[in-house]
Write a protein that holds these residues in place. Structure first.
Motif, PDB file in Angstrom:
ATOM      1  N   UNK A  16       3.402  12.618   3.974  1.00 32.79           N
ATOM      2  CA  UNK A  16       2.973  14.017   3.912  1.00 32.79           C
ATOM      3  C   UNK A  16       1.680  14.216   3.124  1.00 32.79           C
ATOM      4  N   UNK A  17       1.126  13.145   2.547  1.00 32.98           N
ATOM      5  CA  UNK A  17      -0.150  13.228   1.855  1.00 32.98           C
ATOM      6  C   UNK A  17      -0.067  13.354   0.348  1.00 32.98           C
ATOM      7  N   UNK A  18       1.123  13.407  -0.231  1.00 27.33           N
ATOM      8  CA  UNK A  18       1.229  13.467  -1.691  1.00 27.33           C
ATOM      9  C   UNK A  18       1.170  12.055  -2.265  1.00 27.33           C
ATOM     10  N   UNK A  19       0.771  11.965  -3.512  1.00 19.99           N
ATOM     11  CA  UNK A  19       0.751  10.688  -4.216  1.00 19.99           C
ATOM     12  C   UNK A  19       2.003  10.610  -5.070  1.00 19.99           C
ATOM     13  N   UNK A  20       2.782   9.556  -4.873  1.00 18.44           N
ATOM     14  CA  UNK A  20       4.015   9.435  -5.649  1.00 18.44           C
ATOM     15  C   UNK A  20       4.131   8.064  -6.297  1.00 18.44           C
ATOM     16  N   UNK A  21       4.949   8.035  -7.324  1.00 22.45           N
ATOM     17  CA  UNK A  21       5.401   6.782  -7.923  1.00 22.45           C
ATOM     18  C   UNK A  21       6.915   6.806  -7.850  1.00 22.45           C
ATOM     19  N   UNK A  22       7.469   5.866  -7.132  1.00 21.04           N
ATOM     20  CA  UNK A  22       8.922   5.787  -7.031  1.00 21.04           C
ATOM     21  C   UNK A  22       9.482   5.398  -8.387  1.00 21.04           C
ATOM     22  N   UNK A  23      10.474   6.110  -8.827  1.00 25.70           N
ATOM     23  CA  UNK A  23      11.152   5.767 -10.074  1.00 25.70           C
ATOM     24  C   UNK A  23      12.374   4.923  -9.725  1.00 25.70           C
ATOM     25  N   UNK A  24      13.218   5.453  -8.860  1.00 23.64           N
ATOM     26  CA  UNK A  24      14.358   4.709  -8.309  1.00 23.64           C
ATOM     27  C   UNK A  24      14.476   5.086  -6.836  1.00 23.64           C
ATOM     28  N   UNK A  25      14.373   4.092  -5.956  1.00 23.90           N
ATOM     29  CA  UNK A  25      14.549   4.342  -4.532  1.00 23.90           C
ATOM     30  C   UNK A  25      14.933   3.054  -3.817  1.00 23.90           C
ATOM     31  N   UNK A  38       8.070  10.535  -8.970  1.00 22.48           N
ATOM     32  CA  UNK A  38       7.120  11.463  -9.584  1.00 22.48           C
ATOM     33  C   UNK A  38       6.011  11.670  -8.567  1.00 22.48           C
ATOM     34  N   UNK A  39       5.695  12.925  -8.278  1.00 18.60           N
ATOM     35  CA  UNK A  39       4.643  13.247  -7.314  1.00 18.60           C
ATOM     36  C   UNK A  39       3.532  14.025  -7.995  1.00 18.60           C
ATOM     37  N   UNK A  40       2.317  13.872  -7.482  1.00 21.82           N
ATOM     38  CA  UNK A  40       1.182  14.658  -7.967  1.00 21.82           C
ATOM     39  C   UNK A  40       0.421  15.226  -6.774  1.00 21.82           C
ATOM     40  N   UNK A  41      -0.069  16.441  -6.974  1.00 24.86           N
ATOM     41  CA  UNK A  41      -0.919  17.114  -5.998  1.00 24.86           C
ATOM     42  C   UNK A  41      -2.110  17.652  -6.790  1.00 24.86           C
ATOM     43  N   UNK A  42      -3.352  17.331  -6.377  1.00 24.36           N
ATOM     44  CA  UNK A  42      -4.515  17.803  -7.131  1.00 24.36           C
ATOM     45  C   UNK A  42      -4.743  19.302  -6.966  1.00 24.36           C
ATOM     46  N   UNK A  43      -5.488  19.887  -7.873  1.00 21.25           N
ATOM     47  CA  UNK A  43      -5.874  21.292  -7.747  1.00 21.25           C
ATOM     48  C   UNK A  43      -6.600  21.464  -6.420  1.00 21.25           C
ATOM     49  N   UNK A  45      -5.464  20.802  -3.587  1.00 27.50           N
ATOM     50  CA  UNK A  45      -4.888  19.900  -2.590  1.00 27.50           C
ATOM     51  C   UNK A  45      -3.517  20.392  -2.169  1.00 27.50           C
ATOM     52  N   UNK A  46      -3.024  19.837  -1.079  1.00 26.43           N
ATOM     53  CA  UNK A  46      -1.707  20.243  -0.581  1.00 26.43           C
ATOM     54  C   UNK A  46      -1.091  19.099   0.209  1.00 26.43           C
ATOM     55  N   UNK A  47       0.225  19.102   0.256  1.00 26.40           N
ATOM     56  CA  UNK A  47       0.908  18.199   1.170  1.00 26.40           C
ATOM     57  C   UNK A  47       0.750  18.773   2.581  1.00 26.40           C
ATOM     58  N   UNK A  48       0.899  17.927   3.582  1.00 25.83           N
ATOM     59  CA  UNK A  48       0.954  18.427   4.947  1.00 25.83           C
ATOM     60  C   UNK A  48       2.304  19.128   5.127  1.00 25.83           C
TER      61      UNK A  48
END
Length: 117
Positions: A16-25, A38-43, A45-48
């Motif tokens: 979907x375009x977000x940047x994530x770091x998997x913690x447990x998956x 943990x996900x981050x979206x820049x100012x 920016x948006x997910x699809x």
């Protein structure tokens, strides 16, 4: 016992375009019923805009401010807000400021369960 340090997880971009770091998956732990990232979206920016047929999601905002849209309903969200995204609900998060949040999926997140318009 399974323990993962977030600082040791490499970030990647989801379907979907977000940047994530998997913690447990599924990629790093013997999980069966859920995943945590943990996900981050820049100012600005948006997910699809997308939905998941199987996974119900929780977002929990840690930093920043964003606009959350679920099935056409929009709300500004800030740190401390917890958001329920039911399975099958179209959704998108747009960063008003750089936004960092936890994302829990049940069943665990999988790229193949992400659908677009």
């Amino acid at each position: 016992m399974t323990i993962r340090k977030i600082s040791e997880q490499a970030p990647f971009t989801t379907k979907d375009g977000s940047t994530i770091r998997s913690i447990l998956d599924l990629s790093n732990a013997p999980v069966k019923m859920q995943s945590l990232a943990e996900a981050t979206v820049p100012a600005g920016g948006a997910t699809d805009r997308h939905y998941h047929k199987l996974s119900e999601e929780f977002y929990f905002l840690l930093e920043g401010k964003a606009l959350m849209e679920i099935d056409g309903e929009e709300s500004e969200v800030v740190p401390g807000d917890a958001i329920l995204i039911p399975a099958g609900a179209w959704h998108q998060i747009t960063g008003i400021e750089e936004t960092r949040f936890l994302c829990c999926c049940a069943p665990p997140y999988q790229h193949d369960d992400t659908y677009f318009e």
